[in-house]
Each structure stands twice: as structure tokens, then as C-alpha cells.
Scaffold this motif. Structure first.
Motif, PDB file in Angstrom:
ATOM      1  N   GLN A  53      38.706  67.980  31.853  1.00 56.77           N
ATOM      2  CA  GLN A  53      37.935  66.851  32.369  1.00 56.77           C
ATOM      3  C   GLN A  53      37.845  65.698  31.374  1.00 56.77           C
ATOM      4  O   GLN A  53      37.814  64.537  31.775  1.00 56.77           O
ATOM      5  CB  GLN A  53      36.540  67.320  32.777  1.00 56.77           C
ATOM      6  CG  GLN A  53      36.548  68.125  34.062  1.00 56.77           C
ATOM      7  CD  GLN A  53      35.209  68.151  34.765  1.00 56.77           C
ATOM      8  OE1 GLN A  53      34.231  67.576  34.295  1.00 56.77           O
ATOM      9  NE2 GLN A  53      35.155  68.817  35.911  1.00 56.77           N
ATOM     10  N   ALA A  54      37.800  66.007  30.086  1.00 56.28           N
ATOM     11  CA  ALA A  54      37.796  64.921  29.098  1.00 56.28           C
ATOM     12  C   ALA A  54      39.100  64.132  29.172  1.00 56.28           C
ATOM     13  O   ALA A  54      39.105  62.896  29.098  1.00 56.28           O
ATOM     14  CB  ALA A  54      37.590  65.488  27.696  1.00 56.28           C
ATOM     15  N   LEU A  55      40.210  64.838  29.330  1.00 54.19           N
ATOM     16  CA  LEU A  55      41.506  64.167  29.507  1.00 54.19           C
ATOM     17  C   LEU A  55      41.505  63.332  30.777  1.00 54.19           C
ATOM     18  O   LEU A  55      41.985  62.188  30.790  1.00 54.19           O
ATOM     19  CB  LEU A  55      42.620  65.207  29.557  1.00 54.19           C
ATOM     20  CG  LEU A  55      44.028  64.698  29.914  1.00 54.19           C
ATOM     21  CD1 LEU A  55      44.547  63.771  28.819  1.00 54.19           C
ATOM     22  CD2 LEU A  55      44.988  65.868  30.128  1.00 54.19           C
ATOM     23  N   ALA A  56      40.948  63.891  31.850  1.00 47.38           N
ATOM     24  CA  ALA A  56      40.933  63.181  33.127  1.00 47.38           C
ATOM     25  C   ALA A  56      40.109  61.903  33.056  1.00 47.38           C
ATOM     26  O   ALA A  56      40.455  60.898  33.680  1.00 47.38           O
ATOM     27  CB  ALA A  56      40.390  64.097  34.229  1.00 47.38           C
ATOM     28  N   ARG A  57      39.006  61.924  32.295  1.00 46.01           N
ATOM     29  CA  ARG A  57      38.169  60.722  32.180  1.00 46.01           C
ATOM     30  C   ARG A  57      38.937  59.563  31.570  1.00 46.01           C
ATOM     31  O   ARG A  57      38.893  58.428  32.068  1.00 46.01           O
ATOM     32  CB  ARG A  57      36.920  61.032  31.349  1.00 46.01           C
ATOM     33  CG  ARG A  57      35.858  61.807  32.088  1.00 46.01           C
ATOM     34  CD  ARG A  57      34.528  61.764  31.359  1.00 46.01           C
ATOM     35  NE  ARG A  57      34.567  62.500  30.098  1.00 46.01           N
ATOM     36  CZ  ARG A  57      34.314  63.799  29.979  1.00 46.01           C
ATOM     37  NH1 ARG A  57      34.026  64.510  31.055  1.00 46.01           N
ATOM     38  NH2 ARG A  57      34.335  64.389  28.803  1.00 46.01           N
ATOM     39  N   VAL A  58      39.643  59.839  30.479  1.00 48.70           N
ATOM     40  CA  VAL A  58      40.414  58.770  29.823  1.00 48.70           C
ATOM     41  C   VAL A  58      41.597  58.370  30.696  1.00 48.70           C
ATOM     42  O   VAL A  58      41.904  57.178  30.850  1.00 48.70           O
ATOM     43  CB  VAL A  58      40.899  59.232  28.436  1.00 48.70           C
ATOM     44  CG1 VAL A  58      41.652  58.104  27.734  1.00 48.70           C
ATOM     45  CG2 VAL A  58      39.728  59.691  27.576  1.00 48.70           C
ATOM     46  N   ALA A  59      42.282  59.352  31.286  1.00 48.36           N
ATOM     47  CA  ALA A  59      43.455  59.062  32.116  1.00 48.36           C
ATOM     48  C   ALA A  59      43.082  58.227  33.337  1.00 48.36           C
ATOM     49  O   ALA A  59      43.844  57.345  33.756  1.00 48.36           O
ATOM     50  CB  ALA A  59      44.118  60.366  32.543  1.00 48.36           C
ATOM     51  N   LEU A  60      41.889  58.485  33.908  1.00 49.48           N
ATOM     52  CA  LEU A  60      41.472  57.707  35.077  1.00 49.48           C
ATOM     53  C   LEU A  60      41.216  56.255  34.698  1.00 49.48           C
ATOM     54  O   LEU A  60      41.562  55.333  35.456  1.00 49.48           O
ATOM     55  CB  LEU A  60      40.212  58.324  35.686  1.00 49.48           C
ATOM     56  CG  LEU A  60      39.736  57.706  37.003  1.00 49.48           C
ATOM     57  CD1 LEU A  60      40.808  57.830  38.080  1.00 49.48           C
ATOM     58  CD2 LEU A  60      38.436  58.362  37.469  1.00 49.48           C
TER      59      LEU A  60
END
Length: 369
Positions: A50-57
Motif C-alpha cells: 500500500q505504501a508503494l501504491a500511494r506514491v504510484a497513484l
């Protein structure tokens, strides 16, 4: 003995695509690639991603908003974009792209809005103009069911595959350019886009978050695996030209034969790719270097942008109907350097506006009701 000399004169045509095209292809590739990085953490709900997804979004939305602006600028007469919709040409990849791109943009924005909305609702409970604006943007206190997020995400993914296909195909179908006319080109567009997106995630992770080492490690793994695939594709691409299996690739090699500049470019690209791959391997094996992953990120972004510059700009300097090469000099105005800097400036502005208005660093809460 009589000899007759025939001189053939052909006009020199100016380049058709300007650096605006490079900016569009670069931004949209990062957009759909970063969207893929949100899938495990946001769509599949895996906490460790989810941390990766936050930045990727954040990367996805900012690049999705700016990419079409560069495309409009590259039309030379941007206000005539409506001609795409007034003239039905379903056999044109560019026309198909004009249908896919607005749908993709709408679905990406809806996907991000649903993901960020719970955090914005919490922010709306505070004081100040940002809180009031968050209340307006979140459209009330009602709870969005998870299926809305999933449907928008899947729709955006579906449209992203169409964007991958059309952006590659509209270049690869140009038979007059053997360097473009290969089915390996769309594949390399996607692979280098993924490399650049993962690299930009590491840079943003360093600049705008706490430099989460888990995000860096996950992004480095993406870069490594994609670079291996890109190396394999490049090897197959070269093999087709050397063996004569592909007439187009063979012609492309022949058009560059004996040109020291292109040979230097090939060597440079190989060296940068090797340096990036070795850097990634070192950082993954020695975890104490993970906090410096932004260095590998910058290299990855550089590879993604440089590949598109070579493909879209430098290839146009190869004469199509005569021997030799045209010299292209980057202009300082809006069709050159200023346009490049302006696009990156617009992207930075979008990034900062989102950062000010949207609490994107908070955990995703959509779909918990």
C-alpha cells in the motif's frame, strides 16, 4: 567513352514530430506503468504494497493530467483536436487513441478520487479553506462501496492496455521508417515506461515521503526484472537484424551502417543500462544502500526519456528517400527546450497542487464499509 551522370534532387522535409511528442509518450508511459504499480496495494488490498501504491497513484494522476497537454501542443494546431471526433477514421491508430485517452483520463481520476476520498472526508472535518475544499471535492459524507473503486480501477487498467497498444502501434506502422517499423518497438515502449515509472516512484518517495525503504526495495525489484526483459527484447531485436529474419530491422541496420553518432548512441544506451542494472543489484543485496535508491531512480527515468527521444526525434534525422542524415538542432522556443521544460514545470505544478489539497500519504480506507 561517353559517360552520363544523373543527379537526383529530393526535397528535405522537416521533422513531423517535435519534442512535445517525446513529452507525451514519456508522460503517458509513466502514467499507465505507475497505474500497474497500484494494483497489488490498492485493488488487491495487500498491506505490504500500500505504501508503494500511494506514491504510484500520485505519479499516475499527475502524469495523466499533464500528458494530454503535451499531445495537444504537438498537434501544431491544438484547437483543431475536435476534428478527431468529427471525422470517423477507425482504421487510424491516432483516431482510436483520441477515443481511448479521454476515457482513460476520466477513469484514472475517478479511481484516484475514490481511493483518496475517505482521507479527504477526514480532512474536511478540520478548519480552513483546504478543509472546505476537501468537503466539496469529496461530495459529502456518504460512503463509497469498494466495488466502485474496483470497477474504476479495472476500467482504467483496460483503457491503459489500449493506450499501450495505440501509442506503440501508431509509430510501428510507419513503413517509411524501418527503425520504427517493428513489432518490438511497442514492447520496448512499455518496458522502458515501467522502468521510468518505478524510478520516478523512488524519486518521489525520497522527496515527498519518509523515504520508505520497503517502497524502494519493491521499486528496485520492478526495475531489475523489467531491465532483464528489456535486455532480452533488445537482443531479439538485434538478432532479427543480423540474421535477416526481419526485413524491416535489417533495413534499419543498413540505414545506420557506418554512422559513428548512432554507434555512440548504442554504446551509451548499453552502458547506462548496465550501470542501472548493476546499481539495482547492489542496492538489493546491500540493504544499507536502499535509502539512496533515488539515484537508481534518476537513472531509470533518464533511460525512459532518452529512449523516446532517440526513437521519436533522432530517427527522424535519418533520410527516408536519400542517403545521409539531417541535422536536428534543438530550438530554444516552445517547440524545443522551452516546451520540454514547460511540460516538466506543468507536471511539477500538478504534483504540488495535489500534495497541498489531497492527503494522499494517509492509508487507503476506501472499501472498508
Amino acid at each position: 567513352m561517353n559517360s552520363e551522370v544523373i543527379e537526383i534532387l529530393t526535397p528535405r522535409y522537416g521533422i513531423a514530430w517535435y519534442p512535445w511528442a517525446v513529452q507525451y509518450f514519456f508522460m503517458i508511459a509513466i502514467s499507465y506503468s505507475a497505474l500497474l504499480l497500484t494494483v497489488p496495494g490498492l485493488l488487491m488490498g495487500k498491506r505490504q504494497y500500500q505504501a508503494l501504491a500511494r506514491v504510484a497513484l500520485l505519479v499516475t494522476v499527475s502524469c495523466t493530467l499533464v500528458g494530454p497537454v503535451a499531445l495537444l501542443a504537438d498537434l501544431h494546431q491544438p484547437l483543431r483536436f475536435w476534428h478527431f471526433y468529427a471525422n470517423l477514421t477507425p482504421w487510424s491508430w491516432m483516431w482510436l487513441g483520441s477515443l481511448l485517452l479521454p476515457l482513460y483520463l476520466i477513469l484514472v481520476v475517478a479511481y484516484a478520487w475514490l481511493a483518496w476520498r475517505p482521507a479527504m472526508q477526514l480532512q474536511a472535518q478540520g478548519d480552513g479553506w483546504v478543509a472546505r475544499l476537501s468537503g466539496w471535492i469529496s461530495l459529502g459524507a456518504w460512503q463509497a462501496p469498494r466495488w466502485m473503486l474496483v470497477m474504476c480501477g479495472l476500467g482504467a487498467l483496460l483503457m491503459s492496455f489500449g493506450i499501450m497498444l495505440y501509442t506503440g502501434a501508431e509509430v510501428a506502422i510507419v513503413k517509411a521508417r524501418p527503425l520504427w517499423n517493428t513489432y518490438w518497438l511497442p514492447v520496448m515502449f512499455v518496458l522502458t515506461g515501467i522502468v521510468a515509472a518505478a524510478g520516478l516512484v523512488m524519486v518521489i518517495n525520497r522527496l515527498m515521503t519518509g523515504n520508505d525503504e520497503e517502497v524502494n526495495a519493491q521499486s528496485l525489484k520492478v526495475v531489475f526484472s523489467t531491465m532483464v526483459l528489456a535486455a532480452l527484447v533488445a537482443a531479439l531485436w538485434v538478432a532479427e537484424g543480423l540474421t535477416g529474419f526481419s526485413a524491416s530491422v535489417e533495413q534499419a541496420f543498413a540505414s545506420l551502417q557506418g554512422n559513428p553518432e548512432w554507434r555512440a548512441v548504442a554504446i551509451y544506451g548499453l552502458l547506462v543500462g548496465v550501470v542501472l542494472t548493476l546499481t539495482v543489484v547492489l542496492m538489493l543485496r546491500q540493504h544499507r544502500y536502499l535509502r539512496h535508491a533515488w539515484i537508481a531512480g534518476l537513472l531509470a527515468v533518464h533511460i525512459g526519456w532518452t529512449f523516446r527521444w532517440m526513437v521519436l526525434m533522432e530517427v527522424q534525422t535519418v533520410a527516408k528517400n536519400t542517403a545521409g542524415y539531417y541535422q536536428y538542432v534543438l530550438e530554444m522556443g516552445s517547440s524545443g527546450l522551452l516546451g520540454i521544460l514547460g511540460t516538466f514545470g506543468l507536471w511539477l505544478a500538478a504534483l504540488l497542487i495535489i500534495d497541498i489539497l489531497v492527503p494522499w500519504k494517509r492509508d487507503f480506507q476506501a472499501g472498508t464499509h
